[in-house]
Motif scaffolding. Structure first.
Motif, short mmCIF file in Angstrom:
data_model
loop_
_atom_site.label_atom_id
_atom_site.label_comp_id
_atom_site.label_asym_id
_atom_site.label_seq_id
_atom_site.Cartn_x
_atom_site.Cartn_y
_atom_site.Cartn_z
N LYS A 474 0.87 -1.17 0.00
CA LYS A 474 0.00 0.00 0.00
C LYS A 474 0.91 1.22 0.00
O LYS A 474 2.12 1.10 0.23
CB LYS A 474 -0.90 0.00 1.25
N PRO A 475 0.37 2.40 -0.24
CA PRO A 475 1.21 3.60 -0.12
C PRO A 475 1.81 3.69 1.28
O PRO A 475 1.15 3.39 2.28
CB PRO A 475 0.23 4.74 -0.39
N SER A 476 3.07 4.10 1.36
CA SER A 476 3.74 4.18 2.65
C SER A 476 3.10 5.23 3.55
O SER A 476 2.75 6.32 3.10
CB SER A 476 5.22 4.53 2.45
N LYS A 477 2.94 4.87 4.82
CA LYS A 477 2.44 5.82 5.81
C LYS A 477 3.57 6.50 6.57
O LYS A 477 3.33 7.38 7.39
CB LYS A 477 1.51 5.10 6.79
N LEU A 478 4.80 6.05 6.30
CA LEU A 478 5.94 6.60 7.01
C LEU A 478 6.75 7.58 6.17
O LEU A 478 7.40 8.48 6.70
CB LEU A 478 6.87 5.46 7.48
N THR A 479 6.73 7.38 4.85
CA THR A 479 7.50 8.23 3.95
C THR A 479 6.61 8.64 2.78
O THR A 479 5.43 8.29 2.73
CB THR A 479 8.73 7.47 3.42
N ASP A 480 7.20 9.34 1.83
CA ASP A 480 6.44 9.73 0.64
C ASP A 480 6.60 8.71 -0.49
O ASP A 480 6.27 8.98 -1.64
CB ASP A 480 6.88 11.12 0.16
N ALA A 481 7.11 7.51 -0.15
CA ALA A 481 7.28 6.46 -1.16
C ALA A 481 5.93 5.97 -1.67
O ALA A 481 4.92 6.01 -0.96
CB ALA A 481 8.06 5.29 -0.57
N GLU A 482 5.92 5.50 -2.91
CA GLU A 482 4.68 5.02 -3.52
C GLU A 482 4.14 3.78 -2.82
O GLU A 482 2.93 3.56 -2.78
CB GLU A 482 4.90 4.72 -5.01
N THR A 483 5.05 2.94 -2.30
CA THR A 483 4.62 1.72 -1.61
C THR A 483 5.30 1.62 -0.25
O THR A 483 6.28 2.31 0.03
CB THR A 483 4.96 0.46 -2.42
N ASP A 484 4.77 0.72 0.57
CA ASP A 484 5.35 0.49 1.89
C ASP A 484 6.28 -0.73 1.88
O ASP A 484 6.50 -1.35 2.92
CB ASP A 484 4.25 0.30 2.93
N ILE A 485 6.85 -1.05 0.72
CA ILE A 485 7.69 -2.24 0.60
C ILE A 485 8.90 -2.18 1.52
O ILE A 485 9.40 -3.21 1.98
CB ILE A 485 8.14 -2.45 -0.87
#
Length: 641
Positions: A474-485
Motif C-alpha cells: 500500500k502507499p507508505s504511511k511513514l515516507t512519501d514512497a509510492e509503496t510500503d515495501i
C-alpha cells in the motif's frame, strides 16, 4: 642490465594489459550470447583486490565518461545489498550480468530465476569458495559440495526433527525468562534503559542452542549450577575458568564468535605478533574454545562407546557416532561401497557451524524483531492481542509445542517474525555458481536465457524480499514512497493468495532426492504465501537451512513469552528525562517518541553484513522493558496507523 630489466618490465606490463583486454572482450561476448543485460566493471566486484581497494578503484573508474559507469556503479560498491536492496534492479534489470576481465557475475532478484537456481543443485552448486574461511576449524556441511556435502548433510540432518523442535521450544521458554530478568534489573521493576539488546539476544540464543543441541546447560549472571550436576558438564556450564583454561567455555565461545572475522582472516603468527590487546584476547579465546571442543569431543566419544543416551538433539553425539559408534549413523553416505565417516576436525567444524547458524542468525532476528516492535507500537499492540487470544495468562512453562505452534504460526506473532525476516534476513546473499560443465538455461516470462558456465550467481535475498512484484503493498504511511515495501508492516502477511507469476511450478531437472531436514513451507497456509523464490530467509532447495523449523520454534516461543506480560519501548533519554516525560501530555510524549522512532529506523538502516546482517561497532538502539499497563508510549503512539 638496467635497460634489459626495464624492457622486461615493459613487456610484462604490455602483456598483462593485452591479456586483460582480451579476457574482457571474450567475457563481453559470452555475456552477449546469454541474452541477459550486461554491464562492464574493470574488476570483479568480489575479488579480494576489488574488496580491499573498493573506494580507490571506483574513484579511478569514475574518471571515465559517465556513460561507462553510471548505471552499474551502485552494485560495485561494497555492502550495497542491504542498503540499496531492490533499487539497482529497477534500473539494471531483475537479472543482469556484471562483466569483468576475471569472470562473469549474475545478480538476480527475479523469483523465477531464483527458484530455478535453488532447485537445481548440480547445475547451480553453491559457490563454496565464498565460504572457504569457515572451514578453518574443519570441513563442514556449509563449506563442501558434491559427494562430500551429501555425506555431511545426511549426517547433520538427523537431529533436526519435530521432537527436537519441541525441545528447543521448551528451552526457549525457560531461557527467555532469564533474558527478562536481565532486562528487569536487580530490583525486578524494569523501565530501565537497556543498551545491550544485541549482546543479550546473543546470550539467549547461545544458551538455547548449547543446551538443546549439545546438552550443555548455560546460565545467566546470578544463576548457579544446581547440586548434583555432572562434573563433566559442569566444566562447560561454569561461569568461571576451569583448570587448564584461562576463561570459561561460554566466554571462550562468545568472544571467538565476536572476533570471528579477525580470527578467520588473520594467521595465528600474525595475531600473536600484533601489539593490540584485542588481538591477543581474541587469539586466547579461540585457543580456549578449541581446547574445550577437543575435550568435549573426547567426552562424547566416551559416551558413544558406553552407549550413554543424551537428552535432546545431541548434535555432537550424532556426529561422533559416524566415526566412533558400532555402526554408521542413519543416513551416512557411502562411496565405492565404503561408509564415509567424519574426521575429528570435521566433527568440530560441523559443531562450530551449527553453533554459529543456530546462535548468531537467530539472535540477530530476535534483536531486530524487538527493535521493530518498539519502533512500531501499533504492530506491538496487535501482536499482544494475538498472544492474549491464543495463550491468555497461562504459565509459559505449560505451553505445548504441538498444541501452540500452529496457531501462533498463523497469528500476528508469526507475521511479525516473517516481516523481520523479509526486511532483515540474516543472510543477504546466497552465492551460487554455474557448473563448469556447460551453460545453463533459465526461463523467465516465457523466454530462455543461457547463463555461461563458470558464472558466479548472486541470489540477492534482501532484494527479492523488497521486489514489489511479489508482495502486497500500500502507499507508505511513514515516507512519501509510492509503496510500503521498505516499511515494517506485518499486516501484509494476512493477505491470502500469491502475487507475481513465477512460471511453471515444476522446474525441469530439479532435485528430487531427500537430503533431510524440515521440508514444509516457510509460512503458514493461513498467512500470505509468496511465490517460490521470492522469500528465502532460510534459503531454498537442497541446501536450505537445516535449522529452519528449530529457529521458527525458538523465535515464536521467545517473542510470545516476552510480550505476554511486557511491552518494549524505545528509550527517549536523549531527548527527555523520566521526570520530564512524566509531566508531558500525550501529544508531547508522541512527539518525543517520534524522535526516538526516527533515530531507531535510521540506526537499523546502518546494519551491514559480514557473516550475517547485524549492527556493528557502536551502533545500537536503546530500549526499555516495561510491564503491560505501565507503558509511557507504546500503548497509544501510532494508534491511527
Amino acid at each position: 642490465m638496467l635497460a634489459s630489466v626495464s624492457l622486461l618490465v615493459l613487456a610484462s606490463a604490455l602483456y598483462s594489459f593485452y591479456s586483460t583486454v582480451s579476457n574482457l572482450r571474450a567475457n563481453i561476448e559470452r555475456a552477449k550470447q546469454s541474452g541477459l543485460p550486461y554491464y562492464i566493471s574493470p574488476l570483479h566486484p568480489l575479488s579480494p583486490v576489488a574488496q580491499l581497494t573498493n573506494k580507490l578503484w571506483l574513484r579511478a573508474f569514475k574518471l571515465l565518461p559517465r556513460k561507462y559507469w553510471e548505471k552499474q556503479l551502485p552494485v560495485l560498491n561494497a555492502n550495497w545489498h542491504y542498503r540499496d536492496n531492490h533499487k539497482p534492479f529497477e534500473a539494471l534489470g531483475t537479472s543482469f550480468i556484471i562483466v569483468s576481465p576475471g569472470r562473469l557475475m549474475l545478480y538476480t532478484d527475479d523469483a523465477q530465476v531464483i527458484h530455478q537456481v535453488t532447485s537445481k543443485r548440480e547445475a547451480f552448486p553453491k559457490d563454496t569458495a565464498a565460504y572457504s574461511l569457515l572451514s578453518q576449524y574443519g570441513h563442514n556441511v556449509l563449506t563442501t559440495e558434491g559427494q562430500l556435502w551429501r555425506m555431511h548433510r545426511r549426517i547433520t540432518s538427523a537431529s533436526f526433527n519435530e521432537k527436537n523442535a519441541a525441545l528447543v521450544w521448551r528451552e526457549s521458554v525457560k531461557q527467555t525468562f532469564g533474558l527478562i530478568n536481565q532486562w528487569l534489573g536487580a530490583d525486578g521493576q524494569g523501565n530501565k534503559t537497556i543498551k545491550t539488546v544485541e549482546q543479550d539476544t546473543m546470550a539467549l540464543t547461545l544458551n538455547i542452542i548449547m543446551y538443546a543441541g549439545f546438552g550443555v546447560k548455560m546460565f545467566w549472571p546470578g544463576e548457579s549450577l544446581p547440586a548434583g550436576t555432572d562434573a563433566r558438564l559442569a566444566k562447560y556450564a561454569s561461569l568461571d575458568a576451569p583448570e587448564q583454561h584461562t576463561m570459561s567455555f561460554k566466554d571462550s565461545l562468545a568472544y571467538t564468535l565476536h572476533h570471528i572475522l579477525f580470527l578467520l582472516l588473520t594467521p595465528k603468527w600474525a595475531r600473536r605478533a600484533l601489539p593490540m590487546k584485542n588481538a591477543k584476547f581474541a587469539d586466547d579465546a579461540e585457543k580456549n574454545y578449541l581446547q574445550f571442543m577437543q575435550e568435549f569431543l573426547k567426552d562424547k566419544i566416551e559416551d558413544v562407546r558406553r552407549h550413554d543416551k543424551e537428552e535432546g538433539m545431541d548434535i555432537m553425539g550424532s556426529l561422533v557416532k559416524t566415526s566412533y559408534g558400532e555402526k554408521a549413523a542413519n543416513g551416512s553416505a557411502k562411496t565405492s561401497g565404503k561408509t564415509m565417516q567424519l574426521t575429528d576436525p570435521e566433527i568440530i567444524g560441523n559443531a562450530f557451524i551449527m553453533i554459529v547458524a543456530g546462535h548468531e542468525t537467530t539472535a540477530n532476528v530476535m534483536h531486530f524483531t524487538v527493535l521493530e516492535l518498539a519502533a512500531n507500537p501499533d504492530a506491538q499492540r496487535k501482536l499482544q492481542a494475538d498472544v492474549d487470544r491464543l495463550l491468555g495468562k497461562s504459565d509459559p512453562s505449560t505451553w505445548d509445542f504441538e498444541e501452540n505452534v500452529n496457531p501462533l504460526s498463523a497469528s500476528m506473532v508469526a507475521a511479525v517474525v516473517n516481516e523481520t525476516l523479509r526486511l532483515l534476513p540474516p543472510v543477504v546473499v546466497v552465492p551460487k555458481i554455474v557448473s563448469p560443465g556447460q551453460d545453463q538455461p533459465v526461463h523467465v516470462d516465457g523466454k530462455t536465457y543461457m547463463v555461461p558456465q563458470g558464472t558466479q550467481v548472486s541470489v540477492t535475498i534482501v532484494a527479492v524480499h523488497r521486489n514489489p512484484r511479489y508482495w502486497p503493498t500500500k502507499p507508505s504511511k511513514l515516507t512519501d514512497a509510492e509503496t510500503d515495501i521498505d516499511d515494517f508492516v506485518p499486516e501484509r502477511w494476512f493477505q491470502t493468495g500469491t502475487l507475481g507469476d513465477t512460471g511453471p511450478g515444476e522446474v525441469e531437472g530439479a532435485d528430487t532426492e531427500d537430503f533431510g531436514g524440515f521440508s514444509g513451507p516457510d509460512t503458514s497456509a493461513q498467512l500470505y504465501r509468496p511465490p517460490r523464490g521470492a522469500y528465502l530467509p532460510f534459503s531454498d532447495g537442497a541446501r536450505s537451512c537445516l535449522g529452519r523449523r528449530i529457529a521458527q520454534a525458538e523465535l515464536l516461543a521467545a517473542v510470545s513469552v516476552i510480550f505476554q506480560n511486557y511491552s518494549v519501548e524505545l528509550a527517549v533519554d536523549e531527548w527527555a528525562s523520566d521526570e520530564e516525560v512524566a509531566a508531558m501530555s500525550r501529544e508531547e510524549r508522541a512527539k518525543v517518541y517520534k524522535k526516538a522512532q526516527d533515530k531507531a529506523r535510521a540506526t537499523i538502516l546502518k546494519a551491514s553484513s559480514m557473516l550475517t546482517l547485524k549492527l556493528h561497532g557502536n551502533d545500537h538502539v536503546p530500549i526499555r522493558l516495561v510491564r503491560r499497563g505501565e507503558e509511557r508510549f507504546v500503548n497509544f503512539v501510532d494508534a491511527s496507523i
